[in-house]
Design a protein around this motif. Structure first.
Motif, mmCIF file in Angstrom:
data_model
loop_
_atom_site.group_PDB
_atom_site.id
_atom_site.type_symbol
_atom_site.label_atom_id
_atom_site.label_comp_id
_atom_site.label_asym_id
_atom_site.label_seq_id
_atom_site.Cartn_x
_atom_site.Cartn_y
_atom_site.Cartn_z
ATOM 1 N N GLU A 17 0.817 -1.199 0.000
ATOM 2 C CA GLU A 17 0.000 0.000 0.000
ATOM 3 C C GLU A 17 0.856 1.256 0.000
ATOM 4 N N ALA A 21 1.172 3.935 -3.153
ATOM 5 C CA ALA A 21 0.682 5.292 -2.911
ATOM 6 C C ALA A 21 1.654 6.365 -3.378
ATOM 7 N N ARG A 95 3.464 12.907 -0.227
ATOM 8 C CA ARG A 95 2.629 13.599 -1.205
ATOM 9 C C ARG A 95 2.771 15.115 -1.058
#
Length: 232
Positions: A17, A21, A95
């Motif tokens: 995951e 991502a 991010r």
């Protein structure tokens, strides 16, 4: 900058995951960390990028962000210090950092070049790990990794991690200390091919893609490792 605490953000992320991502943003999962290499043109620009990264992380920087500055690049590392692992918070910070650096005209890009981020571990075979680990901690000035009784780490983050591989009996025809080179999952095949082309041989791929065991022409072994194949 202070961000609200969101339930679950400090929980350890599953490897697949976490990688899924942020891989498209140029971050790679390596030994329980997220890492990226940001090309810069000078040490001054590297310092500016680092300052911007710290400001972007705000109050979370001390607990999650590590920065290595060079005249040609800035390496950013994200990991929860409390958990010694990647959490949802680290994924979120990756991010945010990518977006913030983009505002400066800088990029976290998977096309920056093979080998831009990798980690080295030294593995020591041991019949009695508890007996030899204190020696290596003392001689290297290392400390146990949190919640890991077979790993020693440099508290200043300068040297490679040391981990101890449990042996059932001595194997005198095998080197007792070997290197584990942790590479981004999408660079493993190229590194493997290069090692074989340079005279190495494949000893075992039974645990691939977690790791491949290689040997040089005299039989000394090393492993190419990735995060893949390690989740339950």
């Amino acid at each position: 900058m202070v961000h609200a605490t969101i339930p679950g953000m400090e929980e350890t992320s599953r490897r697949q995951e976490a990688s899924d991502a942020v891989s498209h943003l140029g971050w790679r999962l390596l030994l329980g960390t997220l890492r990226t290499s940001v090309p810069v043109s000078s040490l001054s620009q590297a310092a500016s990028a680092a300052t911007h990264a710290v400001a972007t992380c705000g109050s979370e920087a001390d607990d999650h962000l590590r920065v290595d500055l060079r005249p040609e690049r800035v390496v950013l590392t994200l990991q929860s210090r409390k958990r010694a692992a990647v959490t949802a918070r680290d994924v979120d910070l990756a991010r945010r950092l990518t977006a913030a650096l983009s505002d400066l005209g800088l990029r976290t890009d998977p096309a920056i070049g093979a080998g831009a981020v990798q980690l080295l571990e030294i593995a020591i075979d041991a019949l009695d790990i508890a007996a030899i680990r204190p020696f290596w901690a003392a001689v290297l000035g290392y400390a146990p990794e949190p919640d890991a009784d077979i790993v020693l780490v440099d508290p200043f983050g300068q040297g490679p991690a040391i981990w101890f591989q449990q042996m059932d009996q001595p194997r005198p025809q095998r080197n007792r200390i070997h290197f584990d080179v942790c590479v981004p999952h999408d660079e493993a095949a190229g590194r493997l091919e290069a090692a074989l082309a340079a005279g190495g041989r494949l000893v075992s791929s039974a645990e691939a893609p977690a790791f491949w065991v290689l040997a040089d022409p005299e039989g000394n072994e090393a492993c190419i490792t990735t995060w893949q194949g390690r989740d339950d």
